[in-house]
Design a protein around this motif. Structure first.
Motif, PDB file in Angstrom:
ATOM      1  N   CYS B  66      47.708  65.077  21.754  1.00  0.00           N
ATOM      2  CA  CYS B  66      48.018  65.955  22.871  1.00  0.00           C
ATOM      3  C   CYS B  66      46.957  67.032  23.004  1.00  0.00           C
ATOM      4  O   CYS B  66      46.472  67.568  22.008  1.00  0.00           O
ATOM      5  CB  CYS B  66      49.399  66.592  22.716  1.00  0.00           C
ATOM      6  SG  CYS B  66      49.918  67.411  24.229  1.00  0.00           S
ATOM      7  N   TYR B  68      47.560  69.809  24.639  1.00  0.00           N
ATOM      8  CA  TYR B  68      48.246  71.092  24.759  1.00  0.00           C
ATOM      9  C   TYR B  68      48.673  71.603  23.388  1.00  0.00           C
ATOM     10  O   TYR B  68      48.649  70.868  22.409  1.00  0.00           O
ATOM     11  CB  TYR B  68      49.472  70.964  25.671  1.00  0.00           C
ATOM     12  CG  TYR B  68      49.139  70.768  27.129  1.00  0.00           C
ATOM     13  CD1 TYR B  68      47.820  70.831  27.601  1.00  0.00           C
ATOM     14  CD2 TYR B  68      50.157  70.522  28.058  1.00  0.00           C
ATOM     15  CE1 TYR B  68      47.530  70.639  28.944  1.00  0.00           C
ATOM     16  CE2 TYR B  68      49.871  70.334  29.399  1.00  0.00           C
ATOM     17  CZ  TYR B  68      48.562  70.382  29.845  1.00  0.00           C
ATOM     18  OH  TYR B  68      48.284  70.199  31.160  1.00  0.00           O
ATOM     19  N   CYS B  70      51.850  73.561  22.506  1.00  0.00           N
ATOM     20  CA  CYS B  70      53.145  74.239  22.628  1.00  0.00           C
ATOM     21  C   CYS B  70      53.685  74.589  21.233  1.00  0.00           C
ATOM     22  O   CYS B  70      53.774  73.726  20.352  1.00  0.00           O
ATOM     23  CB  CYS B  70      54.143  73.349  23.351  1.00  0.00           C
ATOM     24  SG  CYS B  70      53.486  72.694  24.904  1.00  0.00           S
ATOM     25  N   CYS B  73      56.435  72.505  19.274  1.00  0.00           N
ATOM     26  CA  CYS B  73      56.299  71.052  19.236  1.00  0.00           C
ATOM     27  C   CYS B  73      55.486  70.600  18.020  1.00  0.00           C
ATOM     28  O   CYS B  73      54.434  71.148  17.712  1.00  0.00           O
ATOM     29  CB  CYS B  73      55.627  70.575  20.515  1.00  0.00           C
ATOM     30  SG  CYS B  73      55.274  68.818  20.505  1.00  0.00           S
ATOM     31  N   ARG B  76      51.726  69.416  18.668  1.00  0.00           N
ATOM     32  CA  ARG B  76      50.751  70.311  19.280  1.00  0.00           C
ATOM     33  C   ARG B  76      49.358  70.073  18.709  1.00  0.00           C
ATOM     34  O   ARG B  76      49.187  69.707  17.544  1.00  0.00           O
ATOM     35  CB  ARG B  76      51.165  71.773  19.075  1.00  0.00           C
ATOM     36  CG  ARG B  76      51.320  72.132  17.628  1.00  0.00           C
ATOM     37  CD  ARG B  76      51.935  73.483  17.439  1.00  0.00           C
ATOM     38  NE  ARG B  76      51.014  74.543  17.845  1.00  0.00           N
ATOM     39  CZ  ARG B  76      51.234  75.832  17.618  1.00  0.00           C
ATOM     40  NH1 ARG B  76      52.349  76.211  17.013  1.00  0.00           N
ATOM     41  NH2 ARG B  76      50.372  76.727  18.009  1.00  0.00           N
ATOM     42  N   GLY B 112      52.603  62.537  24.600  1.00  0.00           N
ATOM     43  CA  GLY B 112      51.709  63.677  24.550  1.00  0.00           C
ATOM     44  C   GLY B 112      50.673  63.472  25.653  1.00  0.00           C
ATOM     45  O   GLY B 112      50.578  62.388  26.230  1.00  0.00           O
ATOM     46  N   LYS B 183      51.528  75.647  30.044  1.00  0.00           N
ATOM     47  CA  LYS B 183      52.563  75.265  31.008  1.00  0.00           C
ATOM     48  C   LYS B 183      53.040  76.478  31.785  1.00  0.00           C
ATOM     49  O   LYS B 183      52.892  77.611  31.342  1.00  0.00           O
ATOM     50  CB  LYS B 183      53.763  74.657  30.282  1.00  0.00           C
ATOM     51  CG  LYS B 183      53.472  73.308  29.644  1.00  0.00           C
ATOM     52  CD  LYS B 183      54.731  72.786  28.985  1.00  0.00           C
ATOM     53  CE  LYS B 183      54.482  71.415  28.358  1.00  0.00           C
ATOM     54  NZ  LYS B 183      55.592  71.043  27.479  1.00  0.00           N
TER      55      LYS B 183
HETATM   56  S1  SF4 Z   1      55.532  69.652  24.067  1.00  0.00           S
HETATM   57 FE1  SF4 Z   1      54.447  67.971  25.044  1.00  0.00          FE
HETATM   58  S2  SF4 Z   1      52.712  68.968  26.004  1.00  0.00           S
HETATM   59 FE2  SF4 Z   1      53.467  70.437  24.522  1.00  0.00          FE
HETATM   60  S3  SF4 Z   1      52.289  70.009  22.688  1.00  0.00           S
HETATM   61 FE3  SF4 Z   1      54.132  68.789  22.527  1.00  0.00          FE
HETATM   62  S4  SF4 Z   1      53.563  66.796  23.344  1.00  0.00           S
HETATM   63 FE4  SF4 Z   1      52.018  68.257  24.016  1.00  0.00          FE
END
Ligand code: SF4
Lengths: 262, 424
Positions: B66, B68, B70, B73, B76, B112, B183
């Motif tokens: 991923c 991103y 977050c 998560c 991440r 992801g 986000k």
């Molecule tokens: S919540 Fe989704 S977008 Fe955010 S880090 Fe996890 S997998 Fe990536």
């Protein structure tokens, strides 16, 4: 004492209820040939099953109440609970003699009993849909054993037929020793011998198991173990939703029921 | 299927397991041309995890790579974990083989974000398309839409999936931005609106032409993480209410925060996930969806958080004693529904049953009313017992708490969910 004897079939039961109502004789006990023990002091009515009488009574019930209620009676019958026959007699008699819908009159004993029995059966047949696990064999038949508390496999056939329309399958009731086979066209009632399947473990013998079968069982088991969230562990609820008696046929539970509780 | 797949399965199932939605209900996709599978409108659980959750869909991530970061998560970008990606074929084979053995109702696929939203979404759509078109698979598919993916891809996703979801996760925008800097609400609400509009459009279309292809027939859902931020229940439930009303969501899932990144100081240190609160939120959610309560009756400025000790229905009754006792033999369905200990089914049975004779306590018991609770709030065809007005609410609360087995109370919501698909 009036003792009515029928041949274990639903048609047979409705035939004698038809006659009892027709002759205006109140049965004290209704019993299938399987459980019948001679009773010297009883007046015995041994009536042979008659599709015509069955249809007549069945249609009358439909007319006086509805299709759903007929289903309810049939499901209650499949419960095989002791004395369910006499309850069905009371219920049918009530339907026929009462001018209004009795199926929701919960102050009547037989209404409650029928409802409870059919609910149990409904729940058990739902569990078949949930917990049946097919094992693929070398001739591409998907085989499943099940050991239901009530005689519910007949209620589940249409579900599996609709869902698994493009694969051959067998579902076998190891308690009642009969099952159904779908050959891509029709569903047939079958029995099978012990040689190819163990009735205890529900497992298909290794020599007729498809090459890939063990792999997918293993993959499924490792998926199941992976998604567990240990922070949320709650064995009591787990056991409530997945009672031990179902474990023996579940690959994710390793087909056995020791493991737990430590 | 190679050895490698087993490893991927473990990694990508583990990565997806915190998404609590597993429902496979709401779609009645029939079996087409004697193909494989159909979607049962009431959903079917095929197993239960040791934490008591229903296993219905196989929940997997396409990838746990991923771009991103977050905070809440496990996948991440800044976490040093083993990462992998399924090929489309691997996923398709797993779904088909598991489905044929009756292990699952279908697939729940999330991902992801690799490269960019469109690139990711395109691959997810390919899995669904392959299942539907090449395999003639008619089982359930839930796709988690990637915020920021093009409308065209969202559209295609809806044509193959039974349900789409876009997770909000955090109930206030400021907190979302703090924890998930990549986000914002807009990037989530835009696809939600698109999906809503397309579902409505599609319903119209299908009214005119019965054979118009379906778009996400089981609607859309979202998930809110509970307890990762200080947002109160009033805030969360009001947001849920808005999502149900204006976004027409089918379900809002509440997921008690499970600390996966303990090192991140933006997140609270919790000893255990707030499961009880999660459960109370589900109960409250039921009250306004099926029992006709307004959100304001459940949480408001005076009571911004749900009572953790007792369920929200009982809590409401204790706060409004003047509405009781309710006469079981006369009151309307709506009024009876507000009695603690009487569920929707028993309420309906009461209305039907009382036509024939006045109901007594023994009848109520047979109908399935939980008398231990209900008795303080009702009158029936019997001598008057002590009700909430004589005993006073605080005493009723004490008595009920004393009698309640904690386990039972705790699992109420799960029971209710289960009741949805048990045959009655
Ligand atoms: S919540 Fe989704 S977008 Fe955010 S880090 Fe996890 S997998 Fe990536």
């Amino acid at each position: 004492m009036n003792l009515f004897i029928y041949d274990q079939t639903f048609e047979g039961l409705l035939t004698i209820i038809h006659d009892a109502i027709e002759m205006n004789i109140e049965p004290d006990k209704i019993i299938s040939t399987k459980y019948f023990q001679d009773d010297l002091f009883a007046t015995k009515y041994n009536i042979s099953t008659d599709p015509y009488k069955f249809d007549k009574l069945w249609n009358k019930i439909k007319e006086k109440s509805n299709e759903q209620n007929c289903q309810r009676i049939f499901k209650a019958f499949l419960s095989e609970l002791p004395d369910i026959e006499i309850t069905i007699y009371d219920y049918i008699k009530l339907i026929i003699e009462t001018p209004y819908n009795i199926e929701v009159n919960f102050s009547e004993d037989c209404v409650i009993k029928i409802n409870n029995a059919q609910k149990k059966v409904g729940r058990e047949s739902q569990r078949v849909l949930m917990f049946v696990r097919f094992q693929k064999t070398i001739d591409d038949i998907y085989y499943a054993s099940f050991d239901p508390k009530y005689n519910v496999i007949p209620l589940t056939v249409s579900h599996f037929r609709n869902r698994f329309a493009d694969q051959k399958w067998v579902i076998f009731d190891t308690r009642r020793k009969f099952g159904y086979y779908y050959d891509l066209e029709n569903v047939r009632e079958i029995t099978i011998g012990k040689q190819k399947v163990s009735f205890e473990s529900g497992k298909v013998n290794n020599d007729i198991l498809h090459m890939s079968e063990k792999l997918f069982q293993k993959l499924w088991k490792s998926y199941y173990e992976t998604i567990n969230i240990k922070e949320r562990k709650n064995i009591k609820v787990h056991m409530q939703f997945l009672p031990k008696r179902f474990w023996k046929y579940l690959p994710e539970k390793d087909f056995k029921s020791e493991l737990i509780l430590n | 299927m190679k050895f490698e797949t087993t490893n991927k399965l473990k990694i990508l199932a583990s990565a997806a397991k915190y998404d609590v939605s597993c429902a496979s209900s709401g779609s009645n996709r029939p079996n087409k041309d004697k193909g494989l599978g159909n979607a049962a409108p009431w959903g079917i659980c095929h197993s239960f995890t040791e934490d008591g959750r229903c296993v219905s869909l196989m929940k997997l991530m396409l990838t746990n790579h991923c771009i991103y970061d977050c905070a809440y998560c496990a996948n991440r970008k800044s976490n040093d974990i083993q990462r992998t990606t399924f090929t489309v074929n691997e996923l398709v084979e797993l779904v088909i083989e598991f489905y044929r053995r009756n292990y699952i109702e279908g697939l729940f696929l999330s991902s992801g974000i690799i490269k960019n939203p469109d690139y990711t979404m395109e691959r997810m759509v390919r899995v669904a398309k392959e299942l539907r078109t090449m395999q003639n698979y008619n089982g359930y598919i839930h796709l988690k839409s990637i915020p920021g993916a093009s409308e065209e891809l969202q559209h295609q996703a809806g044509l193959y999936a039974d349900r789409l979801s876009v997770n909000i996760e955090i109930a206030t925008e400021n907190n979302l931005k703090m924890l998930a800097p990549d986000k914002n609400f807009k990037s989530i609400l835009i696809p939600m609106n698109t999906i809503r509009d397309k579902i409505i459009e599609n319903k119209e279309e299908r009214r005119k032409y019965r054979y118009a292809p379906r778009f996400s027939p089981a609607g859309q859902s979202t998930q809110l993480i509970i307890g990762a931020t200080p947002d109160n229940d009033k805030h969360i439930l009001n947001l849920a209410g808005k999502l149900y009303n204006s976004k027409k969501l089918k379900r809002v899932y509440y997921s008690g925060y499970i600390p996966v990144n303990n090192y991140d100081k933006r997140l609270p240190a919790l000893n255990e996930p707030p499961l009880k609160r999660e459960n109370r939120l589900y109960q409250a959610d039921w009250l306004f969806r099926f029992y006709n309560y307004s959100i304001n009756e459940i949480v408001n400025d005076d009571y911004p958080d749900l009572d953790l000790e007792i369920d929200p229905k009982l809590s409401y009754a204790l706060r409004n004693p003047w509405l009781f006792p309710v006469d079981i033999n006369k009151a309307s369905l709506g009024t009876i529904l507000r009695v603690p200990g009487i569920g929707v089914l028993s309420a309906k049975k009461i209305i039907l049953g009382r036509q024939y004779s006045k109901l007594r306590l023994s009848n109520l018991k047979k109908i399935g009313v939980v008398l231990k609770r209900a008795k303080y709030f009702i009158l029936c065809n019997e001598l008057k017992a002590l009700t909430i007005n004589e005993l006073l609410p605080e005493n009723v609360r004490k008595i009920i708490l004393r009698e309640n087995k904690p386990l039972k109370q705790f699992n109420n919501a799960i029971h209710k969910q289960l009741n949805l698909f048990t045959v009655n």
